[in-house]
Design a protein around this motif. Structure first.
Motif, mmCIF file in Angstrom:
data_model
loop_
_atom_site.group_PDB
_atom_site.id
_atom_site.type_symbol
_atom_site.label_atom_id
_atom_site.label_comp_id
_atom_site.label_asym_id
_atom_site.label_seq_id
_atom_site.Cartn_x
_atom_site.Cartn_y
_atom_site.Cartn_z
ATOM 1 N N LYS A 31 3.710 -29.221 -43.090
ATOM 2 C CA LYS A 31 3.795 -30.199 -42.003
ATOM 3 C C LYS A 31 4.532 -29.542 -40.841
ATOM 4 O O LYS A 31 5.533 -28.835 -41.048
ATOM 5 C CB LYS A 31 4.577 -31.424 -42.505
ATOM 6 C CG LYS A 31 4.458 -32.665 -41.664
ATOM 7 C CD LYS A 31 5.128 -33.821 -42.415
ATOM 8 C CE LYS A 31 5.146 -35.081 -41.590
ATOM 9 N NZ LYS A 31 5.817 -36.184 -42.316
ATOM 10 N N GLU A 32 4.046 -29.778 -39.638
ATOM 11 C CA GLU A 32 4.659 -29.159 -38.462
ATOM 12 C C GLU A 32 6.132 -29.573 -38.338
ATOM 13 O O GLU A 32 6.478 -30.732 -38.504
ATOM 14 C CB GLU A 32 3.893 -29.576 -37.203
ATOM 15 C CG GLU A 32 4.149 -28.671 -36.018
ATOM 16 C CD GLU A 32 3.159 -28.894 -34.886
ATOM 17 O OE1 GLU A 32 3.313 -28.237 -33.862
ATOM 18 O OE2 GLU A 32 2.243 -29.714 -35.032
ATOM 19 N N TYR A 89 9.585 -34.501 -47.343
ATOM 20 C CA TYR A 89 9.723 -33.622 -46.185
ATOM 21 C C TYR A 89 11.094 -33.778 -45.539
ATOM 22 O O TYR A 89 11.660 -34.874 -45.516
ATOM 23 C CB TYR A 89 8.647 -33.939 -45.142
ATOM 24 C CG TYR A 89 7.236 -33.625 -45.591
ATOM 25 C CD1 TYR A 89 6.758 -32.322 -45.576
ATOM 26 C CD2 TYR A 89 6.386 -34.635 -46.028
ATOM 27 C CE1 TYR A 89 5.464 -32.029 -45.984
ATOM 28 C CE2 TYR A 89 5.094 -34.352 -46.444
ATOM 29 C CZ TYR A 89 4.638 -33.049 -46.418
ATOM 30 O OH TYR A 89 3.361 -32.765 -46.831
ATOM 31 N N VAL A 142 9.228 -28.701 -46.984
ATOM 32 C CA VAL A 142 8.889 -29.630 -48.062
ATOM 33 C C VAL A 142 9.724 -29.306 -49.306
ATOM 34 O O VAL A 142 9.745 -28.179 -49.771
ATOM 35 C CB VAL A 142 7.370 -29.621 -48.372
ATOM 36 C CG1 VAL A 142 6.883 -28.227 -48.748
ATOM 37 C CG2 VAL A 142 7.029 -30.599 -49.481
ATOM 38 N N CYS A 163 8.312 -23.830 -46.131
ATOM 39 C CA CYS A 163 7.622 -24.412 -44.976
ATOM 40 C C CYS A 163 6.433 -23.527 -44.630
ATOM 41 O O CYS A 163 6.417 -22.331 -44.927
ATOM 42 C CB CYS A 163 8.556 -24.550 -43.781
ATOM 43 S SG CYS A 163 9.288 -23.003 -43.218
ATOM 44 N N ALA A 215 1.545 -26.643 -39.110
ATOM 45 C CA ALA A 215 0.911 -27.577 -40.037
ATOM 46 C C ALA A 215 0.183 -26.816 -41.139
ATOM 47 O O ALA A 215 -0.005 -25.599 -41.062
ATOM 48 C CB ALA A 215 -0.048 -28.482 -39.280
#
Length: 392
Positions: free
Chosen positions: A180-181, A196, A185, A44, A380
């Motif tokens: 991605k907040e 995700y 992934v 992440c 993010a």
């Protein structure tokens, strides 16, 4: 941001449109030493990372300056004749990105840039890939290239492989570019297929702990482990139709492992296969909100890295074992290449203070070293940020 803009003007002067960018660091939650074995990783992107403030030039000159390396001053290069230069130290990473952009046929102008990173250096949180993606995004935006993020990820990996000369996989750049907040992934390193999983840690936090041990062995042992896995794969391929160790289930590995006659190679392959299966399972557990089960898989990952892959060492084991003994710890493991660097733990919020105090005390008693802790959020991926109006 206000300080960065002010410093940029002090260094480079007034005038022109100044734009700002951010590229995160990354941590791998589970899936270690699986990437080059054709398996899955589960990283992440973080809320800490690299800031870049840049202004386009009308010539081919590029001027680099970092607030993290002030004594090196401004480094000026001509973008038409870029080459690796040991004296340029950290600047070789962004130089490499510019070089690969140009080699790929993209028309990029010169620019002035100021970098500032709040990723701890040498902690294994991928500060090099972070500055690469910050540079890729600023080149894309300043020159209106309209590239997809995956293309910038591939360019950044090539920069590290071909320009800097570090044979890294694609995980770091992918996690940082495609982050991605509040999600991790799951990436298939062979095909780049990804999905995700939301990371919802109710009343718990991710804590990164830095061993503060220099990772002197990591590079040589990394190459050694790759060779051991390649030998194991070659033995298995004489009997099973597979492209990589990541193609095997645990059952098929157990049925054919006797073909790997070297016991060390067999242990390495065992980790690669089991860790890949663990990682896929961990992503499912997290997506289902089963945090306790996810934490148990983290613990099992560390045991495998310690016993079968043998890349932990005294310091990482001491830090993880101290974490396991603390109340409120859901899971803890080493993260990164090993032989130093960091651990990642999930800790209930009410125990965050006692966790850090007690683990630091136990760790220092065992190793003589003082660890550093970072309670991090999942942020993010690399992007342009428009904070000038807010900052001034």
């Amino acid at each position: 941001m206000k300080t960065l803009y002010e410093t940029f003007r002090e260094v480079y002067g007034e005038g022109g449109e100044i734009r700002s960018f951010f590229s995160p660091g990354r941590v791998n939650l589970i899936g270690e030493h699986t990437d080059y074995n054709g398996g899955h990783v589960f990283p992440c992107s973080l809320s800490i990372g690299t800031y870049a403030v840049a202004r386009k030039r009308k010539d081919n000159l590029i001027r680099f300056y970092s607030l993290n390396f002030k004594t090196q001053g401004v480094m000026t290069v001509d973008s038409t004749s870029l080459a690796y230069d040991a004296e340029h130290d950290w600047a070789n990473y962004p130089k490499g990105v510019v070089s690969i952009f140009k080699e790929s046929g993209y028309d990029v102008s010169g620019f002035d840039v100021l970098y500032f990173g709040n990723i701890p250096n040498g902690a294994g949180l991928s500060s090099s890939a972070s500055i690469e993606l910050a540079t890729a995004v600023l080149l894309n935006e300043l020159n209106h290239l309209h590239l997809e993020m995956v293309e910038m990820v591939k360019i950044s990996q090539r920069a590290e492989n071909e320009f800097v000369g570090v044979n890294c996989g694609i995980m770091d750049q992918f996690a940082i570019g495609m982050g991605k907040e509040k999600a991790a992934v799951l990436l298939d390193c062979n095909t780049l297929a990804y999905s995700y999983s939301p990371v919802v840690l109710e009343k718990a936090s991710l804590v990164i702990a830095n061993t503060n041990k220099r990772r002197g062995l990591a590079d040589s042992k990394y190459n050694e482990r790759r060779s051991e896995c390649e030998r194991a794969l070659a033995k298995l391929q004489e009997h099973v139709s597979i492209q990589s160790l990541g193609d095997l289930t645990i059952e098929s590995f157990e049925a054919h492992k006797h073909h790997i006659t070297n016991p060390i190679d067999q242990k390495r392959a065992k980790h690669a296969v089991h860790e890949n299966v663990r990682t896929i399972e961990a992503a499912k557990r997290l997506k289902a909100g089963e945090i306790e089960a996810f934490g148990q898989l983290m613990n099992e990952s560390h045991v495998s890295l310690r016993d079968d892959y043998e890349v932990t060492g005294l310091e990482l084991d001491a830090l993880v074992e101290a974490a396991w003994s603390e109340e409120g710890v859901i899971g803890s493991r080493m993260t990164g290449a090993g032989f130093g660097g960091c651990t990642i733990s999930i800790v209930e919020d009410q125990f965050l203070t006692s966790f850090q105090t007690n683990v630091a005390k136990t760790y220092k008693e065992k190793t003589g070293l003082t660890p550093e802790f970072y309670v991090v959020e999942i942020g993010a991926g690399a992007r342009e940020i428009n904070q000038l109006s807010e900052a001034l």
